[in-house]
Design an enzyme around this catalytic site. Structure first.
Site, PDB file in Angstrom:
ATOM      1  N   CYS A 122     -12.670 -27.652  10.378  1.00 24.29           N
ATOM      2  CA  CYS A 122     -11.415 -26.553   9.872  1.00 24.29           C
ATOM      3  C   CYS A 122     -10.268 -27.662   9.686  1.00 24.29           C
ATOM      4  CB  CYS A 122     -11.250 -25.481  10.694  1.00 24.29           C
ATOM      5  SG  CYS A 122      -9.907 -24.550  10.322  1.00 24.29           S
ATOM      6  N   ASP A 131      -2.523   8.263  -2.693  1.00 24.84           N
ATOM      7  CA  ASP A 131      -3.609   8.739  -2.672  1.00 24.84           C
ATOM      8  C   ASP A 131      -4.307   9.526  -1.587  1.00 24.84           C
ATOM      9  OD1 ASP A 131      -3.751   6.483  -1.602  1.00 24.84           O
ATOM     10  OD2 ASP A 131      -5.835   6.160  -1.837  1.00 24.84           O
ATOM     11  N   HIS A 159      -5.472 -19.874  12.519  1.00 27.04           N
ATOM     12  CA  HIS A 159      -6.605 -20.365  12.242  1.00 27.04           C
ATOM     13  C   HIS A 159      -7.676 -19.397  11.674  1.00 27.04           C
ATOM     14  CE1 HIS A 159     -11.244 -21.648  12.632  1.00 27.04           C
ATOM     15  NE2 HIS A 159     -11.328 -20.627  13.179  1.00 27.04           N
ATOM     16  N   CYS A 208      -6.835 -26.423  14.661  1.00 31.64           N
ATOM     17  CA  CYS A 208      -7.951 -27.102  14.690  1.00 31.64           C
ATOM     18  C   CYS A 208      -7.857 -28.645  14.474  1.00 31.64           C
ATOM     19  CB  CYS A 208      -9.090 -26.771  13.553  1.00 31.64           C
ATOM     20  SG  CYS A 208      -9.645 -25.021  14.019  1.00 31.64           S
ATOM     21  N   ASP A 245       0.777  -1.087   0.045  1.00 27.15           N
ATOM     22  CA  ASP A 245       0.129  -0.036   0.109  1.00 27.15           C
ATOM     23  C   ASP A 245       0.849   1.196   0.023  1.00 27.15           C
ATOM     24  OD1 ASP A 245      -3.016   1.103   2.031  1.00 27.15           O
ATOM     25  OD2 ASP A 245      -2.065   1.557   0.246  1.00 27.15           O
ATOM     26  N   GLY A 278       0.673   4.140   1.277  1.00 27.58           N
ATOM     27  CA  GLY A 278       1.004   5.262   2.425  1.00 27.58           C
ATOM     28  C   GLY A 278      -0.259   6.185   2.633  1.00 27.58           C
ATOM     29  N   GLY A 279      -0.992   6.153   1.612  1.00 24.51           N
ATOM     30  CA  GLY A 279      -2.155   7.179   1.515  1.00 24.51           C
ATOM     31  C   GLY A 279      -3.248   6.888   2.445  1.00 24.51           C
ATOM     32  N   PHE A 280      -3.238   5.802   3.151  1.00 19.78           N
ATOM     33  CA  PHE A 280      -4.124   5.463   4.314  1.00 19.78           C
ATOM     34  C   PHE A 280      -3.650   5.758   5.613  1.00 19.78           C
ATOM     35  CE2 PHE A 280      -8.137   3.909   6.082  1.00 19.78           C
ATOM     36  CZ  PHE A 280      -7.463   3.045   7.328  1.00 19.78           C
ATOM     37  N   GLY A 327     -11.276   4.636   0.238  1.00 18.30           N
ATOM     38  CA  GLY A 327     -11.990   5.559   0.779  1.00 18.30           C
ATOM     39  C   GLY A 327     -13.218   4.756   1.438  1.00 18.30           C
ATOM     40  N   CYS A 340      -7.420 -26.335   9.542  1.00 16.55           N
ATOM     41  CA  CYS A 340      -6.013 -25.677   9.981  1.00 16.55           C
ATOM     42  C   CYS A 340      -5.081 -26.362  10.934  1.00 16.55           C
ATOM     43  CB  CYS A 340      -6.356 -24.173  10.316  1.00 16.55           C
ATOM     44  SG  CYS A 340      -6.520 -24.147  12.004  1.00 16.55           S
ATOM     45  N   ASP A 394      -8.057  -7.326   1.209  1.00 10.93           N
ATOM     46  CA  ASP A 394      -6.782  -7.273   2.570  1.00 10.93           C
ATOM     47  C   ASP A 394      -7.554  -6.678   3.551  1.00 10.93           C
ATOM     48  OD1 ASP A 394      -6.360  -4.016   1.839  1.00 10.93           O
ATOM     49  OD2 ASP A 394      -5.544  -4.899   3.810  1.00 10.93           O
TER      50      ASP A 394
HETATM   51  C1  LIG Z   1     -10.254  -5.587  14.394  1.00  6.02           C
HETATM   52  O1  LIG Z   1     -10.249  -4.970  13.014  1.00  6.02           O
HETATM   53  C2  LIG Z   1      -9.441  -3.933  12.884  1.00  6.02           C
HETATM   54  O2  LIG Z   1      -8.879  -3.495  13.782  1.00  6.02           O
HETATM   55  C3  LIG Z   1      -9.519  -3.040  11.523  1.00  6.02           C
HETATM   56  C4  LIG Z   1      -8.809  -1.813  11.417  1.00  6.02           C
HETATM   57  C5  LIG Z   1      -9.089  -1.121  10.228  1.00  6.02           C
HETATM   58  C6  LIG Z   1     -10.073  -1.692   9.346  1.00  6.02           C
HETATM   59  C7  LIG Z   1     -10.430  -0.811   8.265  1.00  6.02           C
HETATM   60  C8  LIG Z   1      -9.382  -0.962   7.009  1.00  6.02           C
HETATM   61  N1  LIG Z   1      -9.946  -0.103   6.032  1.00  6.02           N
HETATM   62  C9  LIG Z   1      -9.159   0.530   5.056  1.00  6.02           C
HETATM   63  N2  LIG Z   1      -7.843   0.030   4.973  1.00  6.02           N
HETATM   64  C10 LIG Z   1      -7.613   1.079   3.545  1.00  6.02           C
HETATM   65  C11 LIG Z   1      -6.417   1.183   2.957  1.00  6.02           C
HETATM   66  C12 LIG Z   1      -6.430   2.176   1.967  1.00  6.02           C
HETATM   67  N3  LIG Z   1      -5.351   2.712   1.380  1.00  6.02           N
HETATM   68  C13 LIG Z   1      -5.153   3.489   0.692  1.00  6.02           C
HETATM   69  N4  LIG Z   1      -3.792   3.811  -0.166  1.00  6.02           N
HETATM   70  N5  LIG Z   1      -6.100   4.250   0.030  1.00  6.02           N
HETATM   71  C14 LIG Z   1      -7.500   4.148   0.779  1.00  6.02           C
HETATM   72  O3  LIG Z   1      -8.423   4.706   0.352  1.00  6.02           O
HETATM   73  C15 LIG Z   1      -7.415   3.092   1.811  1.00  6.02           C
HETATM   74  C16 LIG Z   1      -8.592   2.863   2.482  1.00  6.02           C
HETATM   75  C17 LIG Z   1      -8.820   1.884   3.516  1.00  6.02           C
HETATM   76  N6  LIG Z   1      -9.867   1.373   4.238  1.00  6.02           N
HETATM   77  C18 LIG Z   1     -10.589  -2.787   9.521  1.00  6.02           C
HETATM   78  C19 LIG Z   1     -10.618  -3.424  10.599  1.00  6.02           C
HETATM   79 ZN   LIG Z   2      -8.997 -23.837  12.217  1.00  5.00          ZN
END
Ligand SMILES: COC(=O)c1ccc(CCNc2nc3cc4nc(N)[nH]c(=O)c4cc3[nH]2)cc1
Ligand SMILES: [Zn+2]
Length: 378
Positions: free
Chosen positions: A313, A156, A344, A318, A102, A104-106, A225, A315, A275
């Protein structure tokens, strides 16, 4: 077709997609320099060049094909030049499958206390040592070329939720200009650059963003987003507006998703790649994922439960250990406990995408989806 040999830049090409029923669900195969991989696919998150608590050998064993790492983190520590000197990310972490980074945008917007966003890029403070840092499309692309992932992402801005229409509009237009700058900065053959669709939660901005990025012609498209706190129906509505505008013969990657109920809905709209930190993060506080929902194996209820987390399962956890044993390890703060719940949860999601692919190929995806959602409580 995809050409790895020779000068062609396109590497993540998309083979025939098998359509299924009236849904946009499709089963495809993604070509990368590290192999040809099946979609729909879930990519385990290895933010700092390791999928926390599991080894590359275990990842391979459970069927992981492509894993994700974060440019933001590796740029700050240990530095992307160092990784390049080590022979690149595959060599550094001894992973011979696919890697997607990724951009770095997020992370810049969600981790480092933000300093300022300008046309040039984003200034922020490192969450590690508070130093002032700066990322731009050119810097983010150079960093990803140093890391050497098979698929890299354009730089982004992930628009926060909620956001005013005007802000979402200006930010999305800038993200498109940043995508073009990312493309120009990307000079490494043997690597695919995906753009990232933005547009906030506004249908018209989502369509403009998708159309503008498609006309810049990328080998694949991330949908960003989303999974930023919006209600799930809003996320699905944005998918419905966006996915049909993306080329059918190119992979679509929904970033940051997620749980199996979201995966099966997004696959129905035509998403191919996912992901999320969810499976690995909840594993570390003792929550296991099952087809009926979450099972908090750390709870006292399982103290004398000598059955596995899930009898069906396949894995390592399990097949060999009971809930009582895993609960004991977690209560005793034993590292092996985290490893078993992580193994798991990753196996569960990887196996779930395999089951979706099989259902699509056998033209029974819609009934698979119905049956799954009937049993799964979020
Ligand atoms: C226990 O579960 C958790 O801790 C947990 C934490 C965060 C997310 C949300 C992750 N969401 C998300 N990841 C992202 C990564 C992204 N990368 C870029 N470059 N641009 C984006 O626009 C973008 C949007 C996202 N939205 C989901 C679960
Ligand atoms: Zn399992």
């Amino acid at each position: 077709t995809c050409a790895f040999a020779g000068q062609k830049k396109v590497l993540a090409a998309y083979e025939e997609a098998v359509k299924c029923g009236y849904s946009g669900a499709r089963a495809g195969r993604l070509h990368t320099p590290h192999g040809v991989f099946d979609t729909p696919m879930f990519m385990p998150v290895g933010t700092q060049a390791t999928v926390k608590a599991v080894s590359p050998r275990e990842l391979k064993e459970m069927g992981a094909q492509i894993i994700l790492s974060n440019t933001y983190h590796l740029y700050l520590r240990p530095g992307t030049e160092l990784v390049a000197e080590a022979g690149g990310l595959h060599r550094f972490m001894d992973w011979d499958g696919g890697i997607l980074t990724d951009s770095g945008g997020f992370q810049v917007f969600s981790l480092g206390p933000l300093r300022k966003i300008t046309e040039e890029g984003a200034a922020f403070r490192s969450h590690i040592d508070g130093s002032t840092q700066f990322l731009s499309p050119e810097i983010a692309i150079k960093a990803q070329m140093n890391l050497g992932a098979d698929i890299i992402m354009a730089f982004d801005e992930c628009i926060p939720y909620p956001a005013e229409y005007q802000y979402a509009k200006l930010s999305t237009e800038r993200t498109t200009r940043w995508a073009e700058r990312s493309q120009k900065a990307h000079t490494r053959s043997g690597q695919a650059l995906f753009a990232i669709v933005q547009g906030g939660m506004y249908q018209d901005l989502r369509r403009v963003s998708a159309n503008d990025l498609v006309s810049l012609d990328f080998p694949g498209y991330g949908i960003g987003g989303l999974s930023v706190g919006e209600p799930k129906p809003v996320m699905y509505e944005m998918l419905e507006q966006t996915v049909p505008l993306l080329p059918e013969n190119k992979p679509r990657y929904l970033m940051g998703v997620g749980t199996p109920d979201c995966l099966v809905e997004a696959v129905r709209y035509g998403i191919d790649m996912f992901d999320c930190v969810f499976p690995t993060r909840v594993a570390r506080n003792g929550t296991a994922m099952t087809k009926s929902g979450r099972l908090v194996v750390k709870n006292a209820a399982y103290a004398k439960d000598f059955l596995p987390i899930d009898e069906n399962c396949g894995c390592y956890a399990c097949q060999n250990f009971s809930r009582a044993y895993i609960r004991h390890l977690l209560k005793a703060d034993e590292i092996f406990g985290l490893r078993l719940t992580t193994i798991h949860n990753l196996y569960f999601l990887l196996d779930f995408t395999k089951k979706m692919r099989q259902a699509i190929l056998e033209d029974r995806f819609l009934s698979f989806r119905e049956e799954f959602l009937a049993q799964y409580c979020k």
